[in-house]
Design a protein around this motif. Structure first.
Motif, PDB file in Angstrom:
ATOM      1  N   GLU A  83       0.822  -1.212   0.000  1.00  0.00           N
ATOM      2  CA  GLU A  83       0.000   0.000   0.000  1.00  0.00           C
ATOM      3  C   GLU A  83       0.855   1.261   0.000  1.00  0.00           C
ATOM      4  OE1 GLU A  83      -2.547  -0.721   3.354  1.00  0.00           O
ATOM      5  OE2 GLU A  83      -4.115  -1.583   2.084  1.00  0.00           O
ATOM      6  N   GLU A  84       1.984   1.213   0.688  1.00  0.00           N
ATOM      7  CA  GLU A  84       2.888   2.367   0.703  1.00  0.00           C
ATOM      8  C   GLU A  84       3.500   2.613  -0.673  1.00  0.00           C
ATOM      9  OE1 GLU A  84       5.722   1.414   3.709  1.00  0.00           O
ATOM     10  OE2 GLU A  84       4.304   1.728   5.353  1.00  0.00           O
ATOM     11  N   GLN A  85       3.681   1.556  -1.447  1.00  0.00           N
ATOM     12  CA  GLN A  85       4.290   1.686  -2.768  1.00  0.00           C
ATOM     13  C   GLN A  85       3.311   2.229  -3.803  1.00  0.00           C
ATOM     14  OE1 GLN A  85       7.617   1.198  -2.973  1.00  0.00           O
ATOM     15  NE2 GLN A  85       7.387   0.793  -0.794  1.00  0.00           N
ATOM     16  N   LEU A  86       2.022   2.084  -3.554  1.00  0.00           N
ATOM     17  CA  LEU A  86       1.013   2.569  -4.485  1.00  0.00           C
ATOM     18  C   LEU A  86       0.661   4.007  -4.132  1.00  0.00           C
ATOM     19  CD1 LEU A  86      -1.318  -0.552  -4.582  1.00  0.00           C
ATOM     20  CD2 LEU A  86       0.272   0.189  -6.345  1.00  0.00           C
ATOM     21  N   PRO A 126      -3.113   7.119  -6.635  1.00  0.00           N
ATOM     22  CA  PRO A 126      -4.450   6.541  -6.691  1.00  0.00           C
ATOM     23  C   PRO A 126      -5.108   6.874  -8.022  1.00  0.00           C
ATOM     24  CG  PRO A 126      -4.440   8.465  -5.273  1.00  0.00           C
ATOM     25  CD  PRO A 126      -3.014   8.216  -5.690  1.00  0.00           C
ATOM     26  N   GLY A 127      -5.950   6.005  -8.457  1.00  0.00           N
ATOM     27  CA  GLY A 127      -6.642   6.235  -9.715  1.00  0.00           C
ATOM     28  C   GLY A 127      -7.235   4.937 -10.219  1.00  0.00           C
ATOM     29  N   PRO A 128      -7.819   4.983 -11.392  1.00  0.00           N
ATOM     30  CA  PRO A 128      -8.495   3.797 -11.921  1.00  0.00           C
ATOM     31  C   PRO A 128      -7.543   2.623 -12.175  1.00  0.00           C
ATOM     32  CG  PRO A 128      -8.577   5.615 -13.501  1.00  0.00           C
ATOM     33  CD  PRO A 128      -7.963   6.136 -12.257  1.00  0.00           C
ATOM     34  N   LEU A 129      -6.310   2.909 -12.575  1.00  0.00           N
ATOM     35  CA  LEU A 129      -5.376   1.811 -12.825  1.00  0.00           C
ATOM     36  C   LEU A 129      -4.979   1.104 -11.526  1.00  0.00           C
ATOM     37  CD1 LEU A 129      -3.076   3.263 -15.620  1.00  0.00           C
ATOM     38  CD2 LEU A 129      -4.896   1.572 -15.825  1.00  0.00           C
ATOM     39  N   VAL A 130      -4.807   1.866 -10.470  1.00  0.00           N
ATOM     40  CA  VAL A 130      -4.480   1.275  -9.175  1.00  0.00           C
ATOM     41  C   VAL A 130      -5.647   0.422  -8.693  1.00  0.00           C
ATOM     42  CG1 VAL A 130      -3.996   1.756  -6.749  1.00  0.00           C
ATOM     43  CG2 VAL A 130      -2.831   3.055  -8.525  1.00  0.00           C
ATOM     44  N   HIS A 131      -6.866   0.937  -8.857  1.00  0.00           N
ATOM     45  CA  HIS A 131      -8.059   0.188  -8.466  1.00  0.00           C
ATOM     46  C   HIS A 131      -8.143  -1.119  -9.265  1.00  0.00           C
ATOM     47  CE1 HIS A 131     -12.054  -0.666  -7.049  1.00  0.00           C
ATOM     48  NE2 HIS A 131     -12.480  -0.748  -8.306  1.00  0.00           N
TER      49      HIS A 131
END
Length: 72
Positions: A22-25, A28-33
């Motif tokens: 989670e720290e590496q992401l 945020p956005g649609p690709l992460v989701h």
């Protein structure tokens, strides 16, 4: 108690992996989701596949024991 300690240890390690991921992401956005959803589905499938054989064997053993009137 030993099994409980092992399970807690595994849980702690997996939560550490989750927090690290989670720290590496950071974006945020649609690709992460989409990535998170894909990983979650793949993980669930792999866990199911890895335990399916054991679950089937256990269910058969329980059914056989019930038919014999014994316990496992």
């Amino acid at each position: 108690p030993e099994l409980h300690a092992i399970i807690l240890s595994i849980r702690k390690e997996e939560l550490a992996h989750l927090h690290h991921a989670e720290e590496q992401l950071t974006a945020p956005g649609p690709l992460v989701h989409l990535l998170r959803s894909t990983i979650a589905v793949a993980t669930d499938c792999l866990i199911w596949l890895s335990t399916w054989g054991d679950s089937v064997k256990m269910a058969r053993a329980l059914k056989a024991a019930k038919l014999r009137g014994t316990s496992i």
